[in-house]
Design a protein around this motif. Structure first.
Motif, PDB file in Angstrom:
ATOM      1  N   ALA A   1     -32.127 -17.933  27.376  1.00  0.00           N
ATOM      2  CA  ALA A   1     -31.161 -19.008  27.101  1.00  0.00           C
ATOM      3  C   ALA A   1     -30.582 -19.577  28.392  1.00  0.00           C
ATOM      4  O   ALA A   1     -30.648 -18.951  29.455  1.00  0.00           O
ATOM      5  N   GLY A   2     -29.978 -20.778  28.265  1.00  0.00           N
ATOM      6  CA  GLY A   2     -29.261 -21.371  29.406  1.00  0.00           C
ATOM      7  C   GLY A   2     -27.816 -20.893  29.428  1.00  0.00           C
ATOM      8  O   GLY A   2     -27.217 -20.674  30.478  1.00  0.00           O
ATOM      9  N   PHE A   3     -27.241 -20.765  28.211  1.00  0.00           N
ATOM     10  CA  PHE A   3     -25.851 -20.324  28.044  1.00  0.00           C
ATOM     11  C   PHE A   3     -25.801 -19.384  26.847  1.00  0.00           C
ATOM     12  O   PHE A   3     -26.498 -19.609  25.856  1.00  0.00           O
ATOM     13  N   ILE A   4     -24.939 -18.382  26.916  1.00  0.00           N
ATOM     14  CA  ILE A   4     -24.855 -17.437  25.791  1.00  0.00           C
ATOM     15  C   ILE A   4     -23.431 -16.865  25.691  1.00  0.00           C
ATOM     16  O   ILE A   4     -22.763 -16.671  26.715  1.00  0.00           O
ATOM     17  N   THR A   5     -22.980 -16.641  24.450  1.00  0.00           N
ATOM     18  CA  THR A   5     -21.673 -15.998  24.258  1.00  0.00           C
ATOM     19  C   THR A   5     -21.877 -14.497  24.050  1.00  0.00           C
ATOM     20  O   THR A   5     -22.790 -14.086  23.335  1.00  0.00           O
TER      21      THR A   5
ATOM     22  N   GLY B   1     -33.550 -22.213  27.996  1.00  0.00           N
ATOM     23  CA  GLY B   1     -32.420 -23.051  28.400  1.00  0.00           C
ATOM     24  C   GLY B   1     -31.449 -23.378  27.271  1.00  0.00           C
ATOM     25  O   GLY B   1     -30.449 -24.082  27.497  1.00  0.00           O
ATOM     26  N   ALA B   2     -31.691 -22.893  26.057  1.00  0.00           N
ATOM     27  CA  ALA B   2     -30.834 -23.249  24.913  1.00  0.00           C
ATOM     28  C   ALA B   2     -29.414 -22.689  25.057  1.00  0.00           C
ATOM     29  O   ALA B   2     -29.185 -21.722  25.790  1.00  0.00           O
ATOM     30  N   VAL B   3     -28.479 -23.332  24.347  1.00  0.00           N
ATOM     31  CA  VAL B   3     -27.109 -22.808  24.234  1.00  0.00           C
ATOM     32  C   VAL B   3     -27.099 -21.899  23.006  1.00  0.00           C
ATOM     33  O   VAL B   3     -27.440 -22.335  21.910  1.00  0.00           O
ATOM     34  N   VAL B   4     -26.730 -20.626  23.200  1.00  0.00           N
ATOM     35  CA  VAL B   4     -26.751 -19.665  22.084  1.00  0.00           C
ATOM     36  C   VAL B   4     -25.324 -19.163  21.813  1.00  0.00           C
ATOM     37  O   VAL B   4     -24.686 -18.578  22.697  1.00  0.00           O
ATOM     38  N   ILE B   5     -24.843 -19.444  20.612  1.00  0.00           N
ATOM     39  CA  ILE B   5     -23.482 -19.048  20.223  1.00  0.00           C
ATOM     40  C   ILE B   5     -23.588 -17.991  19.134  1.00  0.00           C
ATOM     41  O   ILE B   5     -24.118 -18.244  18.050  1.00  0.00           O
ATOM     42  N   ASP B   6     -23.054 -16.814  19.422  1.00  0.00           N
ATOM     43  CA  ASP B   6     -23.178 -15.670  18.510  1.00  0.00           C
ATOM     44  C   ASP B   6     -21.844 -15.430  17.802  1.00  0.00           C
ATOM     45  O   ASP B   6     -20.881 -14.945  18.398  1.00  0.00           O
TER      46      ASP B   6
ATOM     47  N   GLY C   1     -23.148  -8.538  18.064  1.00  0.00           N
ATOM     48  CA  GLY C   1     -23.281  -9.787  17.315  1.00  0.00           C
ATOM     49  C   GLY C   1     -24.582  -9.813  16.528  1.00  0.00           C
ATOM     50  O   GLY C   1     -25.130  -8.761  16.167  1.00  0.00           O
ATOM     51  N   ASP C   2     -25.072 -11.030  16.280  1.00  0.00           N
ATOM     52  CA  ASP C   2     -26.358 -11.201  15.585  1.00  0.00           C
ATOM     53  C   ASP C   2     -27.513 -11.319  16.584  1.00  0.00           C
ATOM     54  O   ASP C   2     -28.683 -11.261  16.200  1.00  0.00           O
ATOM     55  N   VAL C   3     -27.156 -11.545  17.859  1.00  0.00           N
ATOM     56  CA  VAL C   3     -28.160 -11.884  18.866  1.00  0.00           C
ATOM     57  C   VAL C   3     -28.498 -10.652  19.714  1.00  0.00           C
ATOM     58  O   VAL C   3     -27.591  -9.900  20.096  1.00  0.00           O
ATOM     59  N   ASP C   4     -29.787 -10.471  20.018  1.00  0.00           N
ATOM     60  CA  ASP C   4     -30.206  -9.437  20.968  1.00  0.00           C
ATOM     61  C   ASP C   4     -29.792  -9.960  22.353  1.00  0.00           C
ATOM     62  O   ASP C   4     -30.536 -10.678  23.022  1.00  0.00           O
ATOM     63  N   PHE C   5     -28.556  -9.618  22.739  1.00  0.00           N
ATOM     64  CA  PHE C   5     -27.928 -10.224  23.918  1.00  0.00           C
ATOM     65  C   PHE C   5     -28.752 -10.011  25.185  1.00  0.00           C
ATOM     66  O   PHE C   5     -29.026 -10.962  25.929  1.00  0.00           O
ATOM     67  N   GLU C   6     -29.152  -8.747  25.425  1.00  0.00           N
ATOM     68  CA  GLU C   6     -29.866  -8.449  26.683  1.00  0.00           C
ATOM     69  C   GLU C   6     -31.185  -9.214  26.771  1.00  0.00           C
ATOM     70  O   GLU C   6     -31.543  -9.736  27.828  1.00  0.00           O
TER      71      GLU C   6
END
Ligand code: NAD
Length: 287
Positions: free
Chosen positions: A254-258, A221-226, A243-248
């Protein structure tokens, strides 16, 4: 399995720009951003072209001052002083990188704080720490706007900012502190990222390392900003931006992701325009 809500940077940036058109009309005069480009770094040239287009769309006049890569420190200094003293100029920014002969820190400190729309003068960074009204670095502002767009309360939340550069990571951490989050700032020497990130309600990554943030590091559920922008070669052999995040993987937790592209990048440009309009408003006497 639930998937995260995507924080759409293009659409958020569009709303900011629409609002700016009204604010510029209310000022009733010319709003002008002057950019300084020393040398011919291809990235900086492209960035300047994109800025010019973005300014034109909202009605900000954009002037690019180009100096050759052989320009001396004092030539750049003279140009900044001239722009500082020119009442027609609302806002100033200096494209990076500067040639080695030019002392970047000194040039940034010379930009008049009320025209410093990238927030690189230490006076503006200092104001952020004091919680005073200031021109805040554009990417840090973009990160805060994107977190706020989710409606998740920042006050009392646990936040982690991975990466601590002067232009992104540090101002983001300070802005989160101002918003009364409990903040952890990490860097390349931090040894226990996995444990630290797992406790975060808000996770920002601004390290410039692809695949740094993996699903097992993210709280449900976290908010993740990349913030990361990395060029990599995909399995098909083609170059792409990630980005830095393994988006898929992370979007399943996560709850929210950029996304990258289409996340923090377009919002950063919108924040540069907003800072320019803010500089104009601050310097326009009330009617
Ligand atoms: P920087 O190189 O100045 O700083 C990087 C920071 O990350 C440092 O504090 C470093 O210690 C830390 N770091 C490096 N490797 C790490 C690791 N493995 N684990 C944890 N921390 C690590 O970079 P910057 O200028 O802040 O940029 C960071 C990234 O953000 C880059 O990918 C850059 O392209 C991107 N960026 C994007 C925007 C945008 O508009 N989206 C704007 C600025 C920067």
């Amino acid at each position: 399995m639930a998937t995260a809500t995507i924080i759409d940077g293009v659409s958020l940036a569009g709303a900011v720009k629409d609002d700016l058109v009204c604010r510029i009309a209310a000022i009733g005069g010319q709003v002008r951003l002057d950019a300084v480009l020393v040398g011919d770094d291809q990235g900086a040239v492209l960035y300047a072209k994109n800025q010019a287009k973005a300014c034109e769309k909202v009605g900000i006049a954009y002037t690019l001052h180009q100096l050759p890569s052989t320009a001396s420190h004092s030539q750049v200094e003279e140009l900044i002083l001239r722009l500082n003293n020119d009442n027609e100029v609302t806002a100033i920014m200096v494209q990076m990188p500067l040639p080695a002969t030019v002392r970047t820190d000194d040039i940034q400190s010379l930009i008049a704080p009320h025209k410093d729309v990238e927030g690189v003068n230490p006076a503006n960074i200092g104001n952020i720490v004091f919680g005073r009204r200031s021109l805040v670095p554009c990417t840090a502002l973009a990160v805060m706007e994107m977190i706020e767009s989710t409606g998740v309360e920042i006050k009392g939340a646990r936040a982690i900012c991975v990466g601590a550069s002067t232009i992104v990571g540090k101002p983001v951490a300070v802005l989160l502190m101002q918003a009364e989050a409990t903040v952890i700032s990490t860097n390349e020497y931090t040894t226990d990222h996995d444990e630290l990130t797992l406790g975060a309600d808000i996770l920002i990554s601004a390290a410039g390392v692809p695949n740094l943030i993996r699903p097992e590091m993210v709280k449900e559920g976290a908010v993740v900003i990349d913030v990361g922008i990395n060029r990599v070669v995909g399995a098909d052999g083609k170059k792409r931006t990630v980005g830095d995040v393994d988006f898929e993987g992370v979007k399943k937790i996560a709850g929210f992701i950029t996304p990258v592209p289409g996340g923090v990048g377009p919002m950063t440009v919108a924040m540069l325009l907003r800072n320019t309009v803010q500089a104009a408003e601050l310097n326009t006497p009330p009617k």
